[in-house]
Motif scaffolding. Structure first.
Motif, PDB file in Angstrom:
ATOM      1  N   ALA A  38     -51.324  14.841  19.363  1.00  0.00           N
ATOM      2  CA  ALA A  38     -52.113  15.542  20.387  1.00  0.00           C
ATOM      3  C   ALA A  38     -51.191  16.112  21.457  1.00  0.00           C
ATOM      4  CB  ALA A  38     -53.108  14.580  21.022  1.00  0.00           C
ATOM      5  N   VAL A  39     -51.630  17.202  22.063  1.00  0.00           N
ATOM      6  CA  VAL A  39     -50.862  17.825  23.134  1.00  0.00           C
ATOM      7  C   VAL A  39     -50.916  16.939  24.371  1.00  0.00           C
ATOM      8  CG1 VAL A  39     -50.689  19.825  24.656  1.00  0.00           C
ATOM      9  CG2 VAL A  39     -51.272  20.136  22.248  1.00  0.00           C
ATOM     10  N   ALA A  40     -49.780  16.706  24.961  1.00  0.00           N
ATOM     11  CA  ALA A  40     -49.674  15.986  26.233  1.00  0.00           C
ATOM     12  C   ALA A  40     -48.887  16.914  27.159  1.00  0.00           C
ATOM     13  CB  ALA A  40     -48.975  14.649  26.019  1.00  0.00           C
ATOM     14  N   PHE A  41     -48.013  16.374  27.982  1.00  0.00           N
ATOM     15  CA  PHE A  41     -47.166  17.226  28.822  1.00  0.00           C
ATOM     16  C   PHE A  41     -46.231  18.054  27.943  1.00  0.00           C
ATOM     17  CE2 PHE A  41     -43.478  18.006  31.589  1.00  0.00           C
ATOM     18  CZ  PHE A  41     -44.122  18.691  32.601  1.00  0.00           C
ATOM     19  N   GLY A  42     -45.668  17.411  26.939  1.00  0.00           N
ATOM     20  CA  GLY A  42     -44.814  18.095  25.964  1.00  0.00           C
ATOM     21  C   GLY A  42     -45.553  18.257  24.649  1.00  0.00           C
ATOM     22  N   PRO A  43     -44.980  19.025  23.732  1.00  0.00           N
ATOM     23  CA  PRO A  43     -45.663  19.246  22.452  1.00  0.00           C
ATOM     24  C   PRO A  43     -45.746  17.964  21.624  1.00  0.00           C
ATOM     25  CG  PRO A  43     -43.447  20.159  22.386  1.00  0.00           C
ATOM     26  CD  PRO A  43     -43.681  19.706  23.791  1.00  0.00           C
ATOM     27  N   PRO A  44     -46.767  17.888  20.766  1.00  0.00           N
ATOM     28  CA  PRO A  44     -46.878  16.713  19.907  1.00  0.00           C
ATOM     29  C   PRO A  44     -45.786  16.698  18.838  1.00  0.00           C
ATOM     30  CG  PRO A  44     -48.593  18.305  19.379  1.00  0.00           C
ATOM     31  CD  PRO A  44     -47.863  18.824  20.570  1.00  0.00           C
ATOM     32  N   PHE A  45     -45.462  15.512  18.371  1.00  0.00           N
ATOM     33  CA  PHE A  45     -44.437  15.378  17.338  1.00  0.00           C
ATOM     34  C   PHE A  45     -44.805  16.159  16.082  1.00  0.00           C
ATOM     35  CE2 PHE A  45     -42.581  11.075  18.895  1.00  0.00           C
ATOM     36  CZ  PHE A  45     -42.025  11.722  19.973  1.00  0.00           C
ATOM     37  N   LYS A  46     -46.081  16.244  15.774  1.00  0.00           N
ATOM     38  CA  LYS A  46     -46.536  16.998  14.613  1.00  0.00           C
ATOM     39  C   LYS A  46     -46.067  18.450  14.705  1.00  0.00           C
ATOM     40  CE  LYS A  46     -50.779  18.623  12.507  1.00  0.00           C
ATOM     41  NZ  LYS A  46     -52.217  18.684  12.610  1.00  0.00           N
ATOM     42  N   THR A  47     -46.230  19.067  15.854  1.00  0.00           N
ATOM     43  CA  THR A  47     -45.810  20.457  16.062  1.00  0.00           C
ATOM     44  C   THR A  47     -44.292  20.586  15.996  1.00  0.00           C
ATOM     45  OG1 THR A  47     -47.748  20.884  17.420  1.00  0.00           O
ATOM     46  CG2 THR A  47     -45.896  22.407  17.672  1.00  0.00           C
ATOM     47  N   ILE A  48     -43.595  19.665  16.644  1.00  0.00           N
ATOM     48  CA  ILE A  48     -42.128  19.692  16.627  1.00  0.00           C
ATOM     49  C   ILE A  48     -41.621  19.569  15.191  1.00  0.00           C
ATOM     50  CG2 ILE A  48     -40.035  18.498  17.365  1.00  0.00           C
ATOM     51  CD1 ILE A  48     -41.666  17.580  19.867  1.00  0.00           C
ATOM     52  N   ALA A  49     -42.178  18.642  14.439  1.00  0.00           N
ATOM     53  CA  ALA A  49     -41.731  18.390  13.066  1.00  0.00           C
ATOM     54  C   ALA A  49     -41.948  19.597  12.165  1.00  0.00           C
ATOM     55  CB  ALA A  49     -42.444  17.171  12.498  1.00  0.00           C
ATOM     56  N   GLN A  50     -42.992  20.349  12.423  1.00  0.00           N
ATOM     57  CA  GLN A  50     -43.284  21.522  11.600  1.00  0.00           C
ATOM     58  C   GLN A  50     -42.353  22.694  11.919  1.00  0.00           C
ATOM     59  OE1 GLN A  50     -47.467  22.026  12.403  1.00  0.00           O
ATOM     60  NE2 GLN A  50     -48.050  20.537  10.851  1.00  0.00           N
ATOM     61  N   LYS A  51     -41.772  22.713  13.112  1.00  0.00           N
ATOM     62  CA  LYS A  51     -40.954  23.845  13.547  1.00  0.00           C
ATOM     63  C   LYS A  51     -39.448  23.594  13.523  1.00  0.00           C
ATOM     64  CE  LYS A  51     -42.681  26.119  17.195  1.00  0.00           C
ATOM     65  NZ  LYS A  51     -43.175  26.291  18.582  1.00  0.00           N
ATOM     66  N   ARG A  52     -39.018  22.342  13.557  1.00  0.00           N
ATOM     67  CA  ARG A  52     -37.606  22.034  13.783  1.00  0.00           C
ATOM     68  C   ARG A  52     -36.994  21.188  12.673  1.00  0.00           C
ATOM     69  NH1 ARG A  52     -37.490  25.962  16.988  1.00  0.00           N
ATOM     70  NH2 ARG A  52     -38.650  25.742  18.907  1.00  0.00           N
ATOM     71  N   THR A  53     -35.682  21.364  12.521  1.00  0.00           N
ATOM     72  CA  THR A  53     -34.918  20.517  11.607  1.00  0.00           C
ATOM     73  C   THR A  53     -34.471  19.272  12.363  1.00  0.00           C
ATOM     74  OG1 THR A  53     -32.780  21.456  12.202  1.00  0.00           O
ATOM     75  CG2 THR A  53     -34.002  22.555  10.419  1.00  0.00           C
ATOM     76  N   LYS A  54     -33.962  18.315  11.642  1.00  0.00           N
ATOM     77  CA  LYS A  54     -33.463  17.104  12.287  1.00  0.00           C
ATOM     78  C   LYS A  54     -32.331  17.447  13.257  1.00  0.00           C
ATOM     79  CE  LYS A  54     -31.767  12.475  11.540  1.00  0.00           C
ATOM     80  NZ  LYS A  54     -31.866  11.300  10.685  1.00  0.00           N
TER      81      LYS A  54
END
Length: 102
Positions: A38-54
């Protein structure tokens, strides 16, 4: 021979117990601004994981002020965290575990 099996078992158990849990790192450093899905102050991990590499996730955690423009953000509100290598590895894997989750 049984003595050697016991020693190997104890060493393996010790190494396993020393592995960091990404959820524990999340709860210690990240939960105030991020949630897993879920969206909080920063983006949710789900969104980060879909857009970024390790590597990108790790780079942003290490130095958010030097990475935010590369990610297309107008500013960086993320605090620079001083995580050790094990914590950094654990949290980046934990974030990526949300890739593809609904």
């Amino acid at each position: 021979m049984n003595k050697y099996i016991l020693i190997i078992t104890l060493l393996s158990a010790s190494a396993f117990s020393q592995q960091l849990d990404g959820k524990k790192v999340f709860e210690t450093y990240c939960w105030g601004c991020h949630h897993q899905t879920a969206v909080a102050f920063g983006p949710p991990f789900k969104t980060i994981a879909q857009k970024r590499t390790k590597a990108e996730i790790m780079a942003y955690i290490i130095s958010p002020k030097s990475m935010y423009k590369k990610f297309g953000y107008k500013r960086s509100a993320m605090t620079q965290l001083n995580l050790n290598d094990a914590e950094l590895d654990a949290i980046s894997d934990y974030i990526l575990s949300y890739k593809g989750k609904k």
